[in-house]
Design an enzyme around this catalytic site. Structure first.
Site, PDB file in Angstrom:
ATOM      1  N   CYS A 158       0.834  -1.199   0.000  1.00  0.00           N
ATOM      2  CA  CYS A 158       0.000   0.000   0.000  1.00  0.00           C
ATOM      3  C   CYS A 158       0.878   1.263   0.000  1.00  0.00           C
ATOM      4  CB  CYS A 158      -0.993  -0.027   1.158  1.00  0.00           C
ATOM      5  SG  CYS A 158      -2.371   1.135   0.931  1.00  0.00           S
ATOM      6  N   HIS A 161      -3.640  -4.964  -0.630  1.00  0.00           N
ATOM      7  CA  HIS A 161      -3.238  -5.587   0.630  1.00  0.00           C
ATOM      8  C   HIS A 161      -3.300  -7.102   0.506  1.00  0.00           C
ATOM      9  CE1 HIS A 161      -3.210  -2.011   3.315  1.00  0.00           C
ATOM     10  NE2 HIS A 161      -4.086  -1.543   2.436  1.00  0.00           N
ATOM     11  N   GLU A 197      -2.297  -9.178   2.640  1.00  0.00           N
ATOM     12  CA  GLU A 197      -2.630  -9.712   3.971  1.00  0.00           C
ATOM     13  C   GLU A 197      -4.129  -9.662   4.253  1.00  0.00           C
ATOM     14  OE1 GLU A 197      -2.310  -5.313   4.881  1.00  0.00           O
ATOM     15  OE2 GLU A 197      -1.560  -6.741   3.393  1.00  0.00           O
TER      16      GLU A 197
END
Length: 216
Positions: A87, A197, A199
């Protein structure tokens, strides 16, 4: 999803701007030995360094410099040591960022300016597809049309880095579109980064992190 046979030591750089716990959990899920820290020596000696980032470009750069993160990233890359940005952690790798008319110098690992994304709805928040280049290592094993989770209002829309030496592999650039095309990910030797992202992107994101761990 394949877990790593040997745990790789990964530091999530804690410089005050990033979802460090989410990154820690996602990396641990794919078998990494993860530590959240801003300690210089620990970050330098880890197998891999992950640089998260949320918020304003200028604030992230200030926090990174205060934690000597600019030195850590630069010295790791000069030695060919893996670094991954996520990001705003990707955005600060470019030459500069412009937010609300204020220009801030980035780490200048890649040329380019991070600027406002031109789209009917801002921020770009939610799931979107990406366009990885042929032969991408980052997206190996990921089905075409898979979606990843984005949250951002700024992006790089013009990629200008060329590789003059034909013996060197040109950076692999992945694109996405929200109002306009923008850089969604870059693979450039030891330096990888994603605007989205991983994750927070479920199994597809876990596959990307697994692919990163396989490079070191």
């Amino acid at each position: 999803m394949t877990r790593m046979k040997t745990a790789k030591k990964v530091v999530v750089l804690d410089y005050g701007f990033g979802n460090v716990r989410s990154a820690e959990r996602a990396l641990a899920r794919v078998g990494a030995d993860v530590e959240i820290t801003r300690d210089y020596d620990t970050a330098m000696n880890a197998d891999g360094l992950l640089v998260p980032g949320v918020g304003a470009f200028s604030a992230c750069m200030a926090g990174l410099k205060e934690a000597r993160g600019d030195w850590i990233v630069g010295r790791r890359l000069s030695g060919g040591r893996p670094v991954m940005g996520i990001c705003v952690g990707m955005q600060i790798l470019f030459a500069r960022g412009v937010e609300h008319g204020v220009e801030t110098e980035g780490l200048d690992e890649w040329p380019g300016t991070v600027g406002p994304l031109k789209a009917p709805v801002i921020p770009h928040m939610g799931w979107n597809t990406v366009e990885p280049p042929e032969g991408s290592e980052l997206f190996a094993g990921v089905d075409p049309g898979e979606r990843f989770y984005f949250v951002h209002s700024y992006a790089v829309t013009d990629w200008s880095l060329e590789t003059a030496n034909p013996a060197l592999r040109a950076p692999a650039v992945t694109w996405s579109t929200h109002g306009e095309r923008f850089v969604a990910a870059v693979e450039n030797g030891a330096l990888w980064a994603t605007q989205f992202h991983p994750e927070k992107s479920g199994d597809a994101g876990a596959q990307l992190l697994t692919n990163w761990l396989k490079t070191f």
